[in-house]
Design an enzyme around this catalytic site. Structure first.
Site, PDB file in Angstrom:
ATOM      1  CD1 TRP A  34      68.467   8.380   6.096  1.00 36.40           C
ATOM      2  CD2 TRP A  34      68.013  10.514   5.505  1.00 36.40           C
ATOM      3  NE1 TRP A  34      68.727   8.233   4.490  1.00 36.40           N
ATOM      4  CE2 TRP A  34      68.251   9.633   4.189  1.00 36.40           C
ATOM      5  CE3 TRP A  34      67.614  11.853   5.597  1.00 36.40           C
ATOM      6  CZ2 TRP A  34      68.113  10.317   3.049  1.00 36.40           C
ATOM      7  CZ3 TRP A  34      67.527  12.227   4.098  1.00 36.40           C
ATOM      8  CH2 TRP A  34      67.747  11.640   2.960  1.00 36.40           C
ATOM      9  CG  ASP A  89      63.422   8.023  10.775  1.00 37.57           C
ATOM     10  OD1 ASP A  89      62.576   7.107  10.089  1.00 37.57           O
ATOM     11  OD2 ASP A  89      64.188   8.934  10.032  1.00 37.57           O
ATOM     12  CE  LYS A 101      63.890   5.787   3.435  1.00 37.41           C
ATOM     13  NZ  LYS A 101      64.775   5.927   2.500  1.00 37.41           N
TER      14      LYS A 101
END
Length: 360
Positions: free
Chosen positions: A101, A171, A195
């Site tokens: 990511w 993030d 999540k």
């Protein structure tokens, strides 16, 4: 059918209490005669829902008044572009690559300016966090970007990078609300909620007000300007209403559980049960260096792809869902987010012990 233990990395397990509350309100939210799914985002009822959600989040994270909280669509993947669009004044930024990511965010930033790789752990399959104490940060960099918890590889920053005075953008998708954070150390802290916070469909961004302006890259869509969203309190257009409603319920559940200090304690306890077993097991082994292990995502392997597949299949049959590792790395991964009860981790370890005995 009984509920399974769901170890999915996202969309992931939600607190049962929250799901039951939402089910009870599905047809009639607080006497409105409507589901939140059917409600106008401009209504007084919904306005209370989104405002309460923001206030509860501010309470949980001690968010200072000079930070805006935005509930947005598009997920973290869209935000990879929003960061450079809104922040690349000098068209140069530093990225620390600790997994897929972070790498995707770095590649996205390259479209808009010069993205510089400051450090990387790709040399050892992202199994550690690189030393970030003296990074090659230059004066002309607009910000330094990290992915704080790496969902696929199971690593987590225990110390934030020394950004040499540059704005830190983080993030936190897979560690959001898992432990206390000092928001003032970040310029932007954001995450997809699917999540550890709510159902898929929303991203929460906490942005320091001085970083929100009309001074964005040419061609930035109106919708993706943080100022558009901030000026309209996340209601410029229809937001992901139902997802925000569930997130609000999760925030109240977290408060009831004792807040983020209590969650950190519980998450450490859960992770220790699994990591202690992995450290003593002769069959299974963790893939991350001890000092950088995530409390949320625990990858492990047997070293034999066929045996890994057998384990995943037998675990599924026994009521342990979504233990297969990410398609890019294989093996197994147990995501043990806030809503995973400690009994779920204990039951998984007992099952792993049994499997090890049978396959020694």
């Amino acid at each position: 059918m009984a509920r399974v233990y769901n170890f999915s990395a996202g969309p992931a397990v939600l607190p049962e209490e929250v799901l039951k509350e939402a089910a009870a309100e599905m047809m009639d939210y607080k006497g409105s005669g409507m589901s939140v799914m059917e409600m106008s985002h401009r209504s007084k009822v919904y306005d209370t829902i989104i405002k309460e959600a923001e206030q509860d989040l501010r309470d949980l994270m001690n968010i200072p008044d000079n930070y805006k909280v935005l509930f947005l669509q598009g997920g973290a993947s869209q935000f990879f572009a929003e960061v450079p669009m809104n922040m690349m004044k000098n068209k140069k930024a530093g990225y620390i690559i600790t997994g897929q990511w972070a790498k995707k965010a770095y590649q996205e930033a390259k479209i808009y300016g010069e993205a510089v790789e400051l450090a990387s752990s790709a040399d050892k399959t992202f199994s550690y966090i690189p030393d970030c104490s003296d990074l090659p940060i230059t004066d002309d960099m607009d910000y330094v970007y990290i992915c704080e918890n790496n969902t696929i590889y199971g690593t987590k920053y225990k110390t934030l990078p020394d950004t040499k005075g540059k704005i830190l953008v983080s993030d936190v998708s897979s560690c959001f609300l898992s432990e206390p954070v000092d928001v003032t150390k970040y310029g932007v802290i954001y995450g997809g909620v699917q999540k550890n916070v709510g159902p898929a469909g929303c991203i929460i961004a906490i942005i320091r007000e001085d970083l929100i302006s009309d001074d964005v890259l040419p061609g930035t869509p109106t919708m993706l300007k943080w100022k558009t969203q901030a000026d309209n309190d996340s209601l410029y257009n229809t937001p992901p209403c139902y997802t925000i409603y569930i997130c609000g319920k999760v925030f109240k559940w977290l408060k009831k559980m004792g807040g983020l200090e209590a969650m950190k304690e519980l998450n450490e306890k859960k992770a220790k049960i699994l990591y202690d077993y992995l450290d003593e097991s002769k069959l299974f082994k963790g893939t991350v260096v001890k000092e950088d292990r995530s409390l949320m995502n625990v990858p492990f392997v047997t070293g034999d792809a066929e045996l890994d597949a057998k384990f995943v299949a037998e675990a599924k049959a026994a009521g342990f869902e979504n233990l297969k590792g990410h398609r890019t790395v294989g093996g197994m991964r147990a995501s043990i987010y806030n809503a995973m009860p400690i009994e779920g981790v204990e039951a998984l370890v007992e099952f792993m012990k049994k499997f090890e005995k049978e396959n020694a």
